[in-house]
Design a protein around this motif. Structure first.
Motif, PDB file in Angstrom:
ATOM      1  N   THR A 149       0.822  -1.224   0.000  1.00  0.00           N
ATOM      2  CA  THR A 149       0.000   0.000   0.000  1.00  0.00           C
ATOM      3  C   THR A 149       0.853   1.270   0.000  1.00  0.00           C
ATOM      4  N   VAL A 201       2.498   3.299  -4.134  1.00  0.00           N
ATOM      5  CA  VAL A 201       2.433   4.749  -4.342  1.00  0.00           C
ATOM      6  C   VAL A 201       3.755   5.201  -4.971  1.00  0.00           C
ATOM      7  N   LEU A 248       7.434 -10.503   0.031  1.00  0.00           N
ATOM      8  CA  LEU A 248       7.377 -11.317   1.255  1.00  0.00           C
ATOM      9  C   LEU A 248       6.045 -12.050   1.423  1.00  0.00           C
ATOM     10  N   LEU A 307      15.267  -7.471   8.070  1.00  0.00           N
ATOM     11  CA  LEU A 307      13.828  -7.344   7.835  1.00  0.00           C
ATOM     12  C   LEU A 307      13.109  -7.346   9.176  1.00  0.00           C
TER      13      LEU A 307
END
Ligand SMILES: Cc1cc2nc3c(=O)[nH]c(=O)nc-3n(C[C@H](O)[C@H](O)[C@H](O)COP(=O)(O)OP(=O)(O)OC[C@H]3O[C@@H](n4cnc5c(N)ncnc54)[C@H](O)[C@@H]3O)c2cc1C
Length: 275
Positions: free
Chosen positions: A29, A33, A48, A160
């Motif tokens: 999300t 962009v 992922l 991560l």
């Protein structure tokens, strides 16, 4: 684009160690962009979404562990999270709208490190710990230490976010979450705050308050917290505490709001919580 699609956490960390220039992709999300603006052209992408281990909520007797890929929607549905961490549940219900909540993840929210990340004030008052992993090691980072500035984290190369851990707190005497935006839905915060307060024998035994959108990173209002601890809550005390808010935050003028508005509204929310 080159898409790396690991099927497990082990494969993801291995792939990221070999290709640290790749961009992690969770719900996409925020990512999309930047993609749509052409900012990610030519970048390899580490998708992922097939890492099932990181999409689970695990609860123990002392804490809940939310995998990085747990979505805002899933957090709202989870019965134990609803009971133990209602402020986080409320915050997740204000992130964008249903479509964003269905895709957006808690790990992506944290890694994106926006000053306006709505999950951060609740995570900060719940003393959340971020579990960070690389192929070589795993470390535990208190939430506030994961943020280095606007859109900057302290994640090192090859690291991560694996999960975020929330220790259970004793039931508070009072709690609040408030997000102030331009409108009730699909709004980015002008100020967003959460608070927990425990009263014992008529006095404040402990207090945790955090605000977002009022500094480069989420802030605990330590001056206010220290000021009210050990005192009886009175309207006068609430007013005095609200006057201290500006010591803990450093809001700016930007396209969403002004420094003056953010200061005034944040102080009002603190006064309301303590009144
Ligand atoms: C229309 C719209 C409205 C929005 N409204 C809100 C809002 O009200 N409140 C709010 O807080 N946010 C809002 N957002 C921002 C966004 O939805 C959230 O930040 C969301 O949680 C991001 O999660 P994601 O899984 O989609 O992340 P992605 O877009 O997949 O990734 C975001 C960033 O994090 C990195 N990343 C993702 N996962 C990991 C990981 N496990 N480890 C390391 N790095 C990782 C990616 O490389 C990328 O840089 C909005 C976005 C849109 C497009």
């Amino acid at each position: 684009m080159e898409l790396l699609r690991p099927a497990s956490a082990h494969e993801a960390l291995q792939a990221y160690a070999e290709r640290p220039e790749a961009l992690p992709l969770a719900g996409g999300t925020d990512f999309m962009v930047a993609w749509n603006m052409g900012l990610l052209n030519g970048r390899a992408v580490l998708d992922l979404s097939a890492v099932e281990e990181w999409a689970r909520v695990r609860v123990s007797t002392s804490a809940a562990r939310l995998g990085a890929l747990v979505t805002h929607a899933r957090i709202q549905e989870h019965p134990i999270l609803r009971k133990q961490f209602p402020l986080l549940v409320e915050a997740c219900a204000t992130v964008g709208a249903a479509q964003i909540q269905n895709r957006g993840t808690i790990g992506g929210n944290i890694a994106n490190a926006s000053p306006a990340g709505d999950s951060f004030p609740p995570l900060a008052v719940y003393d959340a710990v971020v579990i960070v992993s690389s192929a070589a090691a795993r470390r535990r980072v208190p939430l506030l230490d994961i943020f280095a500035g606007v859109k900057k984290t302290t994640l090192a190369k090859g690291e991560l976010i694996e999960a975020v851990e929330l220790p259970y707190a004793p039931a508070p005497s009072r709690q609040f979450f408030r997000k102030i935006g331009t409108r009730a839905a699909q709004a980015i915060s002008k100020t967003v705050g959460a608070g927990l307060l425990w009263i014992h024998a008529g006095k404040v035994a402990d207090c945790r308050i955090a605000f977002g959108s009022v500094a480069p990173t989420v802030r605990r209002l330590r001056t206010v917290e220290d000021f009210v601890r050990g005192k009886r809550l009175t309207p006068r005390l609430a007013g005095e505490a609200a006057a201290l808010v500006e010591r803990d935050i450093s809001p700016i003028d930007d396209l969403r709001s002004t420094r003056r508005y953010r200061l005034a509204v944040t102080a009002n929310l603190v006064r309301q919580f303590l009144s």
